[in-house]
Design an enzyme around this catalytic site. Structure first.
Site, PDB file in Angstrom:
ATOM      1  N   ARG A 245      33.036  -9.063 -49.885  1.00 53.47           N
ATOM      2  CA  ARG A 245      31.593  -8.934 -49.662  1.00 53.47           C
ATOM      3  C   ARG A 245      31.321  -7.597 -48.984  1.00 53.47           C
ATOM      4  NH1 ARG A 245      29.275 -14.617 -49.390  1.00 53.47           N
ATOM      5  NH2 ARG A 245      30.601 -15.555 -50.993  1.00 53.47           N
TER       6      ARG A 245
ATOM      7  N   GLU B 175      29.350  -6.456 -46.987  1.00 50.18           N
ATOM      8  CA  GLU B 175      28.359  -6.708 -45.928  1.00 50.18           C
ATOM      9  C   GLU B 175      28.094  -5.385 -45.229  1.00 50.18           C
ATOM     10  OE1 GLU B 175      27.191  -9.710 -45.411  1.00 50.18           O
ATOM     11  OE2 GLU B 175      28.704 -11.125 -46.168  1.00 50.18           O
TER      12      GLU B 175
ATOM     13  N   ARG C 239      30.620 -12.878 -37.334  1.00 53.64           N
ATOM     14  CA  ARG C 239      31.117 -13.872 -38.291  1.00 53.64           C
ATOM     15  C   ARG C 239      31.184 -13.397 -39.736  1.00 53.64           C
ATOM     16  NH1 ARG C 239      26.627 -16.973 -40.470  1.00 53.64           N
ATOM     17  NH2 ARG C 239      24.808 -15.725 -40.011  1.00 53.64           N
ATOM     18  N   HIS C 240      30.964 -12.104 -39.967  1.00 57.76           N
ATOM     19  CA  HIS C 240      31.059 -11.583 -41.335  1.00 57.76           C
ATOM     20  C   HIS C 240      32.201 -10.589 -41.466  1.00 57.76           C
ATOM     21  CE1 HIS C 240      26.847 -13.028 -41.457  1.00 57.76           C
ATOM     22  NE2 HIS C 240      27.136 -13.257 -42.731  1.00 57.76           N
TER      23      HIS C 240
ATOM     24  N   GLU D 199      27.670 -21.911 -39.816  1.00 54.76           N
ATOM     25  CA  GLU D 199      28.026 -22.305 -41.181  1.00 54.76           C
ATOM     26  C   GLU D 199      29.503 -22.030 -41.503  1.00 54.76           C
ATOM     27  OE1 GLU D 199      25.760 -20.215 -44.287  1.00 54.76           O
ATOM     28  OE2 GLU D 199      27.579 -20.340 -45.495  1.00 54.76           O
TER      29      GLU D 199
ATOM     30  N   SER E 237      29.239 -23.563 -47.952  1.00 54.36           N
ATOM     31  CA  SER E 237      28.060 -23.754 -48.800  1.00 54.36           C
ATOM     32  C   SER E 237      28.514 -24.496 -50.033  1.00 54.36           C
ATOM     33  CB  SER E 237      27.492 -22.423 -49.272  1.00 54.36           C
ATOM     34  OG  SER E 237      26.727 -21.831 -48.289  1.00 54.36           O
TER      35      SER E 237
ATOM     36  N   ARG F  76      36.434 -18.593 -40.799  1.00 55.19           N
ATOM     37  CA  ARG F  76      35.376 -19.243 -40.014  1.00 55.19           C
ATOM     38  C   ARG F  76      35.809 -20.623 -39.530  1.00 55.19           C
ATOM     39  NH1 ARG F  76      29.356 -18.018 -42.363  1.00 55.19           N
ATOM     40  NH2 ARG F  76      29.586 -15.754 -42.432  1.00 55.19           N
TER      41      ARG F  76
END
Ligand code: ATP
Ligand code: AMO
Length: 467
Positions: free
Chosen positions: A239, A241, A247-248, A390, A393, A441
């Site tokens: 990703r 980001e 948290r990423h 989270e 998902s 996570r």
């Protein structure tokens, strides 16, 4: 070969036995010219070894040589196990000592280390206490730790973290295999964005535009179209980001599941429920030493979870927030702060820090998400939270190609880049759904750690591409 004993398994039962150990020099404390205390560490465990001048066995040169060894050098020690009068503070094996008869230097470390392992292993409370006492110590910051990760990795807490991570992956695999899932591997070089988002690494694939997969989403669904029935994958997820958060990561390990659904998307949530209760039980039972080692440096309360995982609808969550005075858009997404707040409210009301929130507004979910048949403003989707953050998902997917194509278009995706995916549904696709878990996570939140970089061996974030 000779018989080796691990530092972690030197115990009082071995009194008077000769042991041979290999480890690193954690500290050396000479007392005069005839005695030196050498603390030897092996994978997070430490034992105090004593070198005393003894005629025909240990010369004073040997003591001199020992005190010249630099910290973190690798040594072999042979000696007799004895029981000290008082427990040894500063060693994990407190009830034993080793009286050295032979000491060999195997390989030296440079004399000045960028990180002192003992300092790096202290908890915040220990650091404060040491500073109050006026002790010399260097607070090791996150960047320094990551720049010299192979040193940082030697702390007992980090040894624990990466064992826990391995266990999480292992339990994920074992559990799904036991439920008839098939492990798959999907390509990480793909022709378009798999999540429809902008956070994608683009590259040139021999003249064709390509992306690093943001998830195995498209191909795990295609495996269902190919009749593999129930699949899982453990693999890298990329990703791009651009913001810097706790948290990423730009590369993480995805634990993905996809399965046929017979009647309802709750069948997917049932798998989440059984899988994670089994996982938490197993971690608590089998990883006690590791969890203790982590807790010594980063104290945390064990995760509270129920035997049957709580499920709340998004609307119920919104209502709880509203009653607590937090106004949120009922058809929008929750921001990090309201997710945290809801986590707290749920923990207070239901006594669990692990729960599923389902039936999200359709507008905030990816294009492939199935809307609720009775109210298309909502969707057959869910997120799963640990301590208000989270970790998963998931959703039922659209399995009708015309509708899927329409949804992709509406979400601004260039349908050409995913045409083989959409075409897969033209040959008869069963209803299906699945979920994606972020491995780093799970470990971070199970142990209540404050930063995802702590649970990634060599983290990749918007700034870090090395080591
Ligand atoms: P996923 O991408 O799987 O949903 P996530 O945890 O990255 O997982 P997002 O959907 O990206 O979650 O975002 C959820 C919420 O977290 C967003 O509504 C946003 O408020 C917040 N958020 C996401 N990314 C960031 C960020 N980089 N910085 C601050 N907050 C963020
Ligand atoms: P999502 O984008 O929510 O869903 O990702 C799934 C899980 O992956 C983790 N995660 C991250 N971990 C670390 N760094 C990041 N930048 C990051 N982004 C996400 C989170 C998240 O819950 N295809 C869907 C899943 C599905 O529906 O099957 C997906 O990728 O723990």
């Amino acid at each position: 070969g000779r018989k080796w004993t691990e530092v972690g398994s030197v115990t009082p039962e071995m009194k008077d036995q000769v042991v041979l150990i290999r480890g690193r020099v954690q500290t050396i404390r000479p007392v005069g010219k005839k005695i030196a205390f050498v603390v030897v560490r092996e994978r997070g465990f430490t034992v105090q070894c004593v070198l005393t001048v003894k005629p025909e066995l240990v010369s004073s040169q040997m003591v001199k040589y020992a005190t010249s060894l630099s910290k973190e050098s690798i040594v072999d020690v042979e000696g007799v196990v004895t029981i000290p009068e008082k427990p040894i503070t500063g060693a994990t094996q407190q009830q034993v000592e080793v009286q050295i008869s032979k000491l060999y230097g195997v390989n030296r470390a440079v004399p000045t280390l960028p990180i002192n392992i003992e300092d790096a292993a202290r908890s915040e409370v220990e650091i404060e206490q040491a500073l109050e006492k006026g002790e010399q110590l260097v607070r090791v910051n996150q960047d320094t730790r990551l720049n010299f990760r192979i040193l940082d990795m030697r702390t007992p807490a980090n040894q624990g973290i990466f064992c826990i991570q391995c266990q999480v992956e292992n339990i994920f695999r074992q559990f799904l295999l036991s439920e008839g899932f098939v492990g798959i591997h999907t390509p990480k070089l793909i022709g378009g964005s798999s999540e429809g988002g902008s956070a994608v690494f683009r590259l040139d694939y021999k003249g064709q535009p390509a992306c690093l997969a943001q998830s195995p989403q498209l191909h795990k669904q295609m495996a269902i179209c190919g009749d593999l029935g129930r699949v899982f994958e453990v693999g890298p997820v990329f990703r791009a980001e651009d913001s810097f958060t706790h948290r990423h990561l730009c590369e993480f390990t995805g634990l993905d599941v996809e399965m046929e659904i017979k009647e309802h998307y709750s069948e997917v949530m049932d798998v989440v429920d059984r899988l994670f209760v089994a996982m938490f039980d197993s971690l608590n039972e089998k990883c006690k030493k590791e969890l203790e080692a982590i807790g010594r440096q980063y104290p945390f309360e064990p995760l509270k979870y129920l035997r049957k995982t709580l499920r709340l609808t998004f609307a119920e969550g919104i209502q709880m927030l509203k009653e607590a005075g937090v106004e949120v858009d009922p058809l929008g997404d929750l921001n990090t702060e309201s997710e945290r707040k809801l986590g707290q409210l749920v923990a207070d009301k239901y006594g669990t820090e692990f729960y599923i929130l389902h039936k999200y507004p359709q507008a905030v979910r990816p294009f492939y998400t199935m809307p609720c048949h009775d109210n298309p403003s909502y969707s057959n989707s869910f997120d799963v939270f640990i301590r208000g953050e989270e970790i998963i998902s998931g959703a039922q997917r659209v399995h009708v190609p015309e509708f899927l194509e329409k949804r992709a278009g509406e979400c601004g995706i260039d349908v050409k880049t995913i045409s083989t995916y959409i075409d897969s549904f033209r040959y008869g696709a069963p209803p299906h759904g699945g979920f994606g878990v972020g491995l780093e996570r799970v470990v971070m939140l199970f142990c209540a750690l404050n930063n995802i970089r702590k649970t990634s061996l060599f983290p990749r974030d918007p700034q870090r591409l090395a080591p």
